[in-house]
Every structure is written in structure tokens, then in C-alpha cells.
Enzyme design. Structure first.
Site, short mmCIF file in Angstrom:
data_model
loop_
_atom_site.label_atom_id
_atom_site.label_comp_id
_atom_site.label_asym_id
_atom_site.label_seq_id
_atom_site.Cartn_x
_atom_site.Cartn_y
_atom_site.Cartn_z
N GLY A 394 0.78 -1.26 0.01
CA GLY A 394 0.03 0.02 0.10
C GLY A 394 0.62 1.34 0.08
O GLY A 394 2.14 1.11 -0.12
N ARG A 396 2.01 2.85 2.38
CA ARG A 396 3.05 3.31 3.33
C ARG A 396 4.50 2.48 2.61
O ARG A 396 5.44 2.82 2.84
CB ARG A 396 2.75 2.59 4.67
CG ARG A 396 3.98 2.67 5.60
CD ARG A 396 3.58 2.17 6.80
NE ARG A 396 4.43 2.73 8.03
CZ ARG A 396 5.62 1.81 8.23
NH1 ARG A 396 6.06 0.71 7.40
NH2 ARG A 396 6.56 2.45 9.25
N CYS A 397 4.02 1.08 2.22
CA CYS A 397 5.05 0.41 1.46
C CYS A 397 5.72 1.16 0.43
O CYS A 397 7.07 0.76 0.27
CB CYS A 397 4.32 -0.86 0.96
SG CYS A 397 3.42 -1.77 2.16
N MET A 398 4.99 2.19 -0.44
CA MET A 398 5.73 2.61 -1.28
C MET A 398 6.46 3.82 -1.20
O MET A 398 6.83 4.55 -2.09
CB MET A 398 4.52 3.00 -2.56
CG MET A 398 3.88 1.75 -3.29
SD MET A 398 3.01 2.20 -4.39
CE MET A 398 1.63 3.32 -3.74
#
Length: 407
Positions: A394, A396-398
Site C-alpha cells: 500500500g 506506506r510500502c511505496m
């Protein structure tokens, strides 16, 4: 001394962030090798880039400076010697056994301008791209006889910039990844934090040369004093020991590390798929951890020796105690519906990027969870995600925050 990094919380106003715009690495995904490259599906590159550009534009509209991984790496190649070392280390860690192929790739990369070279390293190299490099018949025959089509594997997980390294306070941890597929990604961080003039003075809390794995999705900076780390499928307890010892003894603010013991499954891949912080007292959560969770509290005693105690209880009680809050609200993915939660957890409904206290970026497709956030008083910015979400990560991951204001 200025380190170029300041990240003391999950929710302080975001001022500068590192992203990677998806590139040719996604077009080098093949159904036969998805498991090897940690993907479940193949995103359509052009649309994934359009969505990623919308993400970057959303951040810029909120006053965030966006920098890109490729540019930071290029700015780290400060001499011919550093550039040559970078190529050699990249190929050394590529898993290529054949010296002839390594030599061809060294020549292939060496002839490129810096930006083109870094992009090609990220995208991977098809054997067909090297055929014009070799002047021997064997180069053509070996490529034809071996079914595997790549001379160098692509790095399709790169657009999840959260994982290869993490900014903690004024320093950085550069990670040893759980899988060989992703470990080359951390080499980019090594060169950034050793050679890029803006970041080379950052303290190093953890190094990629360690023996056990640590990934950025398992690290949450809950406050200037409290760091949370997930004991997960991809982060081992030995790594947390090393990180905690360094951060607690050398940083200026952190006083405790909370090691959360989470299920060792792909659906609970990292701690940030279990919960993320969206405001001072509000968190999104995976509905399957609402009953009880085990946390190990790590602190240094008066003799600067590590002491650890185990706590078992409800997540909200643990967060209230250690963040010294009167109240904590947990916002379950999918509003607690078994079906909606499963569907939206699959597309990272509880993985949000806070850009300020009570203000987050989310995927538009997770509309049930997004409605819960709004009902809880959270301001949301939705971005398109039909293709980006195929990578199982999502907002945050990116994103890797480089600078946040203090909360």
C-alpha cells in the site's frame, strides 16, 4: 552535523519522501517466474506509472518534496572509481555463475550514461539484449539452449521503497532482506548512504552485511522515544537484538523498542500490514489481531545492558501504556466484516501513509476501510491503485520518509 534525515514518528508532517517510479522491471515479469520474484500478478506498466504519478502529485500538493531512488543513486556515483565499484558489487551479488556473462554485463553497463545504467540495473537484462555485445558464437548458443530468458533478474519490488532501508531518528538502517531476490535492492541504499553528499553522514543503526534478515515494513517509529519492530516472516529476532542495541545506545531520543510477535505468514508479511498509525491515538488494524498480541519490551538498564520483558494483551492497551495515551482507537480494515476485511486486506486496506497527524494517503479501492477512517475523523487522500496494488503493498510500502516534522 547535518544528516539529511529526520524521522521521529509515523505521523509528523511529511516534508520529504523517497519513491521509486515503476519502470521496465515490471515488463520483465513472467508468469513462470512470479513466485521467484515475489509477485502474485503482473501489473500493466503504463497504468501503474500513471497511478504512481498520481501518488507523487498527491504528496506534492500537500507540500511534500518527492525525490526518486534512481536520482539519489546517480548522485551517489561521485567518481569513476565509485561507479566501477558499484557495477562490480551489483554483479557480484546478482547470483550469476558464468564469468563470461558477468564480463558482458560489466561492459554493457559500463558503456551507459549513469541514469540509463541505473534504470537498466533495476529493470534487469534479457539475454537477447546482450547478444550484440558478444563476439563469440557460444554467446548465442548458450542463450538459445538455456530456457531462462534473463542474464540478470529484474527488481520488480523496488517501488516498495519502505523495505530495503529505514530512516529512524536522524539515522538509517540498511537491511539484509529475507530473500535473495530483494537483497540487491539494499545495495542502492549502501551507495546512497556512503557516497551521496546529502546523506553520507547519517548514523548507521543496522547494516546489510549482518547475518539475519530485517525489512523496513516491520519498523514503525511510534514516537521520538518508542520504536516498534515486527518479529515476522521476514524479520528475525537476532536482527531486532542488533537494531535495538544500536538505536537505544547511540540515538539521542529512543528509550524502548517494542518487538511485536506477529504470525509468520504472507498475509501478515510485515508489521505495517498488521497496523499503521494514522493519528496520535488512532491506528488502522488487521481485524485478526484484535483479541490479543505478544510484545517484548526492550530497554537498557542503568548499566546500559539490555533487559527484555514479555507483555501479552490487547493491542490498544499495549499502545496506551507505551505511548502514554489516555485512549486508543483501533480502526479495523473492512469495518470488521469478514468478507470486506479479507478483500481489502488483500489490497492493503490497513497500510496507510500518514502525511500529518490525522491525515493519510490511501488506495481508493479500499472504500469500506476508507469510510471507517473518515468516520473516525481522519482526513483521507485517495489515489488510484488498480495496478499498483497487484504488487501486494500500500501507500506506506511505496514510500520512505526522509524528513518529517516532530509530531
Amino acid at each position: 552535523m547535518e544528516t539529511g534525515i529526520h524521522n521521529t514518528s509515523e505521523i509528523g508532517r511529511l516534508k520529504k519522501v523517497l519513491l521509486h517510479r515503476p519502470g521496465g522491471e515490471l515488463e520483465n515479469l513472467m508468469p513462470e517466474y512470479l513466485e521467484r520474484l515475489l509477485f502474485d500478478d503482473i501489473p500493466y506498466l503504463r497504468e501503474a506509472q500513471r497511478e504512481h504519478d498520481a501518488f507523487a502529485d498527491c504528496l506534492r500538493q500537500q507540500g511534500v518534496e518527492v525525490v526518486y531512488l534512481r536520482d539519489l543513486v546517480v548522485n551517489s556515483l561521485t567518481s569513476d572509481e565509485v561507479r566501477k565499484d558499484f557495477i562490480q558489487q551489483f554483479l557480484k551479488e546478482s547470483g550469476i555463475q558464468d564469468q563470461r556473462t558477468k564480463d558482458l554485463l560489466a561492459d554493457y553497463f559500463g558503456a551507459m550514461p549513469d541514469q540509463e545504467m541505473v534504470s537498466a540495473m533495476m529493470a534487469g537484462v534479457r539475454k537477447s539484449q546482450l547478444r550484440g555485445q558478444g563476439g563469440r558464437l557460444g554467446d548465442y548458443l548458450s542463450a538459445a539452449e538455456d530456457d531462462y530468458p534473463f542474464a540478470l533478474d529484474p527488481l520488480p519490488n523496488l517501488y516498495f521503497t519502505r523495505d530495503p532501508f529505514a530512516t529512524i531518528g536522524t539515522g538509517v538502517s540498511i537491511h539484509k532482506m529475507h530473500t535473495a531476490t530483494r537483497n540487491r535492492e539494499t545495495l542502492f541504499g549502501k551507495f546512497i548512504f556512503e557516497h551521496n553528499p546529502e546523506y553520507l553522514h547519517a548514523p548507521r543503526w543496522y547494516d546489510r552485511g549482518e547475518n539475519s534478515s530485517l525489512e523496513g515494513g516491520d519498523i514503525l517509529v511510534l514516537s521520538p522515544r518508542v520504536l516498534a519492530v515486527g518479529i515476522s516472516q521476514r524479520t528475525r529476532e537476532d536482527s531486532i537484538d542488533t537494531l535495538a542495541e544500536t538505536v537505544l545506545s547511540q540515538s539521542k531520543t529512543f528509550q524502548k523498542v517494542l518487538a511485536f510477535n506477529i504470525p509468520k505468514t504472507r498475509s501478515f508479511m510485515h508489521l505495517d500490514t498488521v497496523f499503521t498509525m494514522v493519528d496520535r491515538d488512532k491506528f488502522t488494524v488487521h481485524p485478526n489481531i484484535l483479541s490479543s498480541i505478544t510484545v517484548f519490551v526492550m530497554e537498557l538498564d542503568e548499566n546500559r545492558k539490555m533487559k527484555i520483558r514479555q507483555e501479552d494483551g490487547r493491542l490498544e492497551d499495549i499502545l496506551k501504556e507505551h505511548l502514554e495515551l489516555d485512549h486508543v482507537s483501533l480502526i479495523p480494515c473492512g469495518q470488521g466484516s469478514e468478507i470486506d476485511a479479507a478483500r481489502e486486506q488483500w489490497s492493503d486496506g490497513s497500510n496507510t501513509l500518514a502525511i500529518a497527524p490525522g491525515e493519510v494517503v490511501v488506495y481508493s479501492r479500499n472504500y469500506v476501510t476508507n469510510r471507517s477512517l473518515e468516520e473516525a475523523g481522519i482526513r483521507i487522500h485517495t489515489i488510484p491503485s488498480a495496478e499498483l496494488s497487484r504488487g501486494r503493498g500500500g501507500p506506506r510500502c511505496m514510500s520512505m520518509p526522509l524528513w518529517r516534522e516532530d509530531p
